[in-house]
Design a protein around this motif. Structure first.
Motif, short mmCIF file in Angstrom:
data_model
loop_
_atom_site.label_atom_id
_atom_site.label_comp_id
_atom_site.label_asym_id
_atom_site.label_seq_id
_atom_site.Cartn_x
_atom_site.Cartn_y
_atom_site.Cartn_z
N UNK A 245 0.71 -1.24 -0.08
CA UNK A 245 0.16 -0.06 -0.13
C UNK A 245 0.86 1.04 0.06
N UNK A 246 1.07 1.79 -1.21
CA UNK A 246 2.08 2.92 -1.24
C UNK A 246 3.48 2.37 -1.20
N UNK A 247 4.05 2.86 -0.09
CA UNK A 247 5.40 2.19 0.15
C UNK A 247 5.37 1.18 1.26
N UNK A 248 4.14 1.00 1.98
CA UNK A 248 4.39 -0.20 2.92
C UNK A 248 3.90 -1.35 2.41
N UNK A 249 4.69 -2.30 2.68
CA UNK A 249 4.70 -3.89 2.50
C UNK A 249 3.68 -4.25 3.34
N UNK A 250 2.32 -4.87 2.55
CA UNK A 250 1.48 -5.75 3.83
C UNK A 250 1.47 -7.18 3.34
N UNK A 251 2.10 -7.67 2.24
CA UNK A 251 2.22 -8.96 2.03
C UNK A 251 3.56 -9.22 1.56
N UNK A 252 4.19 -10.39 2.16
CA UNK A 252 5.61 -10.70 1.71
C UNK A 252 5.65 -11.98 1.41
N UNK A 253 5.93 -12.22 -0.12
CA UNK A 253 6.25 -13.53 -0.68
C UNK A 253 5.24 -14.76 -0.08
N UNK A 254 3.84 -14.31 -0.34
CA UNK A 254 3.18 -15.08 0.23
C UNK A 254 2.39 -16.45 -0.73
N UNK A 255 2.71 -17.32 -0.26
CA UNK A 255 2.13 -18.53 -1.09
C UNK A 255 1.06 -19.49 -0.32
N UNK A 256 0.00 -20.00 -1.16
CA UNK A 256 -1.22 -20.49 -0.55
C UNK A 256 -1.69 -21.44 -1.70
N UNK A 257 -2.13 -22.73 -1.29
CA UNK A 257 -2.79 -23.45 -2.26
C UNK A 257 -4.04 -23.99 -1.60
#
Lengths: 353, 263
Positions: free
Chosen positions: A14-26
């Motif tokens: 969101x803008x400069x803020x990282x809200x999700x980091x390298x998320x994986x989900x099956x």
């Protein structure tokens, strides 16, 4: 019709803020997976990314093998149920439910038939001509559910659908949601901050924190065998004590905590015990006794609170303040010396982080 | 429980306010019906001849038409600009700078005379814009802040997740705007229309600069008339304006209301 969902290495800002980091989900076909966590953990962001209301910085989302990542939201064929229902205030219940069918070119008798059948299933056939404003919260959420289900989407997503309902209705509705989801076999993502809700409704639960999935597992495994300290605390292991193995003797392991407290742990309960580990116990997993002859963590009892089923004590020990429960039959006085005895099936072993 | 009794002073005050609001209207209507050749109240004798007089004077006939045309066109232009602008400001309130919504209200703060004069200087003199066009531009600028204000207010209570629900059900964003958003801010659009229309029809301070030879609006014609005559025509024109306004409100409410009910 329903498809497995695959989220691969998603990072979102969101803008400069990282809200999700390298998320994986099956999520497998027909499976219901909950995203559980406190507000700001990224669960709603994940849902909005899959819905197409947000774009990821990197990573891919596929549904049944088809890449959704750059597909506009209205072409994704995903049913959504919102926290605040988001019904169309200017349309009747029947027109609300029929809205998605209309977009798909279904009209006339076919549309009426499918709308009526769906309203029948959620028990609202008698309210078909009402406007949403004239419905109760539970009825509104049923309409929202019907509206999302009638289009027979490839994926169904719920964004805290029950948090505006009162406690009793919440329990009824979640059973209803689960039954409908099971009957249709629709792959589903369910976002909630309510642990009981997530555990009761899901095949698997992803516990999220700071934009990452901390653990993805069945409710039983999460509750009994958390993978790390965060999840352990989240599911109610209040006491985390770091320990070192000092002796191994067949099926028995002797471990030492800070302050020289020694405990004997049986491998039959804990499985393998590494040399350095964290013993995690719920309050029920530390039994308070004034019998100083037994093996346990010596303590001075602090504040005593009445829980109805037990007394709970804030207990000062050499390994820090621990929370432990004692029997109602023997209330102990604050300030007195006691021992905290681990109850194996209410405790678990975590790897040192 | 004791029934709440109204304080006599409160009743008195309410009556006073009521008189204050309705009194002028009564006087205007009364004067318009007077049979005299000068403005007077209470009316002496009853007659509709001053209403007839409006249509006998050519200038009134022409200016009524001009006023209506300018009001309708500038109101629609203002709505076409104002609705998307209000939508953008409500939908992206968090992302947009806060001064932006203030910017759209600024024209209200500028004295209308100054606005009228600067439009005269720039539009009419500099660009040689036709009078009719200048009037429409001037009125649009005048009423746009009202339109944005009113529609933003009705969008403030709009839940944008409704829009997302429609999109998730397969409705493209632009279509969603017309089929879901607009019907739900209908009352705001109607209110904005009425307010803008009335403001335009009644405007003097901008129109006085922009009207010119051959083209004038009704209020300007009224002023011109009053300079020469002091007969009840002025009052009867006012009554006609009031009736017209009520009629517009009724028509707008009816048509917009029915269109949207029939979805």
């Amino acid at each position: 019709m329903t498809k497995p969902l695959s989220i691969r290495n998603i990072t979102a800002h969101y803008g400069q803020t990282k809200v999700l980091e390298d998320l994986s989900l099956d999520i497998g076909e027909g499976e219901l997976v909950s995203l559980l966590g406190a507000s700001g953990c990224g669960k709603t962001t994940t849902l909005r990314l899959v819905a197409g209301f947000l774009q990821p910085t990197s990573g891919t989302i596929t549904l049944g093998g088809k890449d959704l990542t750059r597909l506009p939201a209205h072409q994704r064929d995903i049913g959504l149920v919102f926290q605040n229902y988001a019904l169309f205030p200017h349309l009747s219940v029947a027109d609300n439910v029929g809205f998605g069918l209309k977009q798909r070119g279904v009209s006339g008798a076919d549309k009426t038939k499918r709308v009526n059948a769906m309203l029948e299933r959620v028990g609202l056939a008698h309210l078909a001509e009402r406007l949403p404003g004239a419905l109760s919260g539970g009825q509104k959420q049923r309409v929202a559910l019907a509206r999302a289900l009638v289009i027979e989407p490839q994926l169904l997503m719920f964004d805290e659908p029950l948090s505006n309902l009162d406690a009793k209705l919440r329990v009824d509705m979640r059973v209803e949601i689960r039954q409908l989801q099971r009957a249709n076999g629709t792959t589903s993502v369910y976002v909630t901050h309510d642990q009981e809700e997530a555990f009761s409704i899901s095949d698997r639960v992803a516990i999220m924190h700071a934009g990452k999935i901390m653990q993805l597992d069945t409710p039983e495994n999460l509750y009994q065998r958390p993978a790390n300290a965060f999840v352990a605390r989240f599911v109610g292991f209040e006491n985390l004590v770091s320990m070192k193995v000092v002796a191994r003797d067949g099926a028995q392991v002797t471990a030492e905590a800070a302050g020289g407290v020694k405990l004997t742990l049986g491998l039959e309960h804990f499985g393998e015990i590494p040399d350095a580990f964290v013993l995690a116990c719920r309050a029920d997993g530390l039994s308070v006794t004034d019998n100083m002859a037994v093996e346990g963590i010596p303590t001075t009892l602090g504040l005593r609170t009445y829980l109805g089923r037990a007394y709970q004590y804030q207990s000062e020990t050499a390994a820090g303040t621990l929370v432990a429960n004692g029997p109602l039959s023997r209330p102990l006085e604050p300030g007195s010396a006691a021992k905290l005895v681990p109850v194996p099936d209410q405790c678990t072993i975590l790897a040192m982080e | 429980m004791m029934p709440t009794k109204l304080h006599p002073a409160l009743i008195g005050f309410t009556v006073l306010v009521f008189i204050f609001l309705v009194g002028p209207l009564v006087i205007v209507v009364g004067s318009a019906l007077s049979d005299t050749t000068y403005l007077t109240f209470p009316p002496q004798g009853l007659s509709l001849r001053w209403f007839q007089n409006i249509f006998e004077i050519d200038a009134f006939r022409r200016t009524i038409l001009t006023s209506l045309q300018v009001a309708v066109i500038s109101t629609f232009v203002a709505l076409i600009i104002g609705i998307p602008a209000s939508y953008a400001m409500s939908r992206y309130r968090i992302q947009l700078p806060r001064w932006l919504s203030t910017l759209f209200i600024l024209p209200v703060l500028v004295p209308e005379l100054v606005l009228g004069f600067s439009l005269l200087k720039n539009l009419a003199f500099q660009f040689n814009a036709p009078i009719y066009l200048s009037l429409i531009i001037g009125h649009t600028i005048l009423i746009l802040p009202y339109v944005i204000r009113v529609i933003s207010a009705s969008l403030a209570s709009f839940d944008f997740s409704i829009e997302e629900a429609a999109i998730s059900l397969g409705s493209p964003p632009l279509k969603t705007f017309f089929t879901v958003l607009l019907p739900n801010v209908r009352s705001g659009v109607i209110a904005a229309f009425i307010l803008a229309f009335i403001t335009s029809v009644n405007d003097v301070s901008i129109s006085i600069f922009l009207t010119g030879p051959g083209i004038s609006t009704l209020p300007i014609q009224l002023l011109a008339h009053m300079e020469q005559f002091f007969d009840p025509t002025v009052a009867s024109v006012s009554v006609m304006l009031m009736v017209l306004t009520v009629a517009v409100m009724a028509i707008v409410e009816r048509t917009l209301g029915l269109t949207f009910l029939a979805k």
